[in-house]
Design a protein around this motif. Sequence first.
Motif, PDB file in Angstrom:
ATOM      1  N   MET A   1      28.316  38.654  44.084  1.00 32.45           N
ATOM      2  CA  MET A   1      29.090  37.469  43.872  1.00 32.45           C
ATOM      3  C   MET A   1      30.434  37.618  43.655  1.00 32.45           C
ATOM      4  O   MET A   1      31.271  36.816  43.936  1.00 32.45           O
ATOM      5  CB  MET A   1      28.460  37.044  42.643  1.00 32.45           C
ATOM      6  N   LEU A   2      30.913  38.901  43.200  1.00 30.72           N
ATOM      7  CA  LEU A   2      32.390  39.138  42.993  1.00 30.72           C
ATOM      8  C   LEU A   2      33.267  38.912  44.071  1.00 30.72           C
ATOM      9  O   LEU A   2      34.173  38.659  44.364  1.00 30.72           O
ATOM     10  CB  LEU A   2      32.530  40.550  42.297  1.00 30.72           C
ATOM     11  N   PHE A   3      32.342  39.611  45.646  1.00 30.55           N
ATOM     12  CA  PHE A   3      33.309  39.473  46.620  1.00 30.55           C
ATOM     13  C   PHE A   3      33.729  38.084  46.888  1.00 30.55           C
ATOM     14  O   PHE A   3      34.840  37.725  47.570  1.00 30.55           O
ATOM     15  CB  PHE A   3      32.500  40.117  47.515  1.00 30.55           C
ATOM     16  N   TRP A   4      32.560  37.010  46.860  1.00 30.26           N
ATOM     17  CA  TRP A   4      32.990  35.645  47.237  1.00 30.26           C
ATOM     18  C   TRP A   4      33.819  35.145  46.387  1.00 30.26           C
ATOM     19  O   TRP A   4      34.640  34.170  46.573  1.00 30.26           O
ATOM     20  CB  TRP A   4      31.567  35.068  47.196  1.00 30.26           C
ATOM     21  N   GLU A   5      33.798  35.441  44.974  1.00 26.38           N
ATOM     22  CA  GLU A   5      34.722  34.839  44.011  1.00 26.38           C
ATOM     23  C   GLU A   5      36.376  35.254  44.473  1.00 26.38           C
ATOM     24  O   GLU A   5      37.232  34.511  44.503  1.00 26.38           O
ATOM     25  CB  GLU A   5      34.571  35.464  42.569  1.00 26.38           C
ATOM     26  N   ALA A   6      36.204  36.692  44.788  1.00 25.20           N
ATOM     27  CA  ALA A   6      37.671  37.084  45.078  1.00 25.20           C
ATOM     28  C   ALA A   6      38.122  36.536  46.420  1.00 25.20           C
ATOM     29  O   ALA A   6      39.338  36.092  46.658  1.00 25.20           O
ATOM     30  CB  ALA A   6      37.460  38.826  45.250  1.00 25.20           C
ATOM     31  N   LEU A   7      37.085  36.310  47.496  1.00 25.34           N
ATOM     32  CA  LEU A   7      37.694  35.634  48.462  1.00 25.34           C
ATOM     33  C   LEU A   7      37.854  34.244  48.368  1.00 25.34           C
ATOM     34  O   LEU A   7      39.179  33.746  48.904  1.00 25.34           O
ATOM     35  CB  LEU A   7      36.466  35.902  49.726  1.00 25.34           C
ATOM     36  N   ALA A   8      37.253  33.887  47.813  1.00 22.09           N
ATOM     37  CA  ALA A   8      37.758  32.298  47.333  1.00 22.09           C
ATOM     38  C   ALA A   8      38.854  32.145  46.740  1.00 22.09           C
ATOM     39  O   ALA A   8      39.740  31.203  46.841  1.00 22.09           O
ATOM     40  CB  ALA A   8      36.416  31.495  46.532  1.00 22.09           C
ATOM     41  N   SER A   9      39.253  33.027  45.764  1.00 22.15           N
ATOM     42  CA  SER A   9      40.353  33.036  44.989  1.00 22.15           C
ATOM     43  C   SER A   9      41.803  33.238  45.945  1.00 22.15           C
ATOM     44  O   SER A   9      42.524  32.747  45.706  1.00 22.15           O
ATOM     45  CB  SER A   9      40.330  34.053  43.690  1.00 22.15           C
ATOM     46  N   VAL A  10      41.452  34.119  46.724  1.00 23.51           N
ATOM     47  CA  VAL A  10      42.518  34.515  47.863  1.00 23.51           C
ATOM     48  C   VAL A  10      42.892  33.279  48.707  1.00 23.51           C
ATOM     49  O   VAL A  10      44.004  32.779  48.994  1.00 23.51           O
ATOM     50  CB  VAL A  10      42.430  35.746  48.461  1.00 23.51           C
ATOM     51  N   SER A  55      29.749  37.515  34.994  1.00 21.06           N
ATOM     52  CA  SER A  55      29.288  37.055  36.050  1.00 21.06           C
ATOM     53  C   SER A  55      28.647  35.594  35.502  1.00 21.06           C
ATOM     54  O   SER A  55      28.215  35.521  34.562  1.00 21.06           O
ATOM     55  CB  SER A  55      28.203  37.659  37.138  1.00 21.06           C
ATOM     56  N   GLY A  56      28.450  34.695  36.630  1.00 16.45           N
ATOM     57  CA  GLY A  56      27.822  33.509  36.277  1.00 16.45           C
ATOM     58  C   GLY A  56      28.823  32.268  35.807  1.00 16.45           C
ATOM     59  O   GLY A  56      28.493  31.228  35.616  1.00 16.45           O
ATOM     60  N   HIS A  57      30.142  32.524  35.852  1.00 17.65           N
ATOM     61  CA  HIS A  57      30.993  31.366  35.613  1.00 17.65           C
ATOM     62  C   HIS A  57      32.112  31.314  36.844  1.00 17.65           C
ATOM     63  O   HIS A  57      33.398  31.248  36.533  1.00 17.65           O
ATOM     64  CB  HIS A  57      31.721  31.916  34.363  1.00 17.65           C
ATOM     65  N   THR A  58      31.459  31.114  38.038  1.00 21.81           N
ATOM     66  CA  THR A  58      32.103  31.014  39.084  1.00 21.81           C
ATOM     67  C   THR A  58      33.177  29.850  39.007  1.00 21.81           C
ATOM     68  O   THR A  58      34.213  29.984  39.601  1.00 21.81           O
ATOM     69  CB  THR A  58      31.455  30.789  40.194  1.00 21.81           C
TER      70      THR A  58
END
Length: 90
Positions: A1-10, A55-58
């Motif tokens: 999940m962290l990967f997708w949050e990082a990608l979305a934030s970029v 995690s869980g607070h996207t």
Amino acid sequence: MLFWEALASVLIGLGVAYGALHRLPRRLPARPLVLSTGPAAALLGALLTHTVLGSGHTAAVLIVALGFAAALLSLLIRPARTRRRRSVPA
């Protein structure tokens, strides 16, 4: 999940940077600096928020990423050039 949050934030950071370049082209420094600052700031904000909240607070992570990107890009904005009036001696 962290990967997708990082990608979305970029991607959010890139969007904010492109928006800033489109809206204020003359008041920002060089284009590569702006386009690298936006994603880097958003990624920093996302990673910091993910570390604090866990995690869980996207949604919160992405909102803070948006805020970080906007805040750091606002530091790059130069003041508007104003015309100075010459005082004419009487």
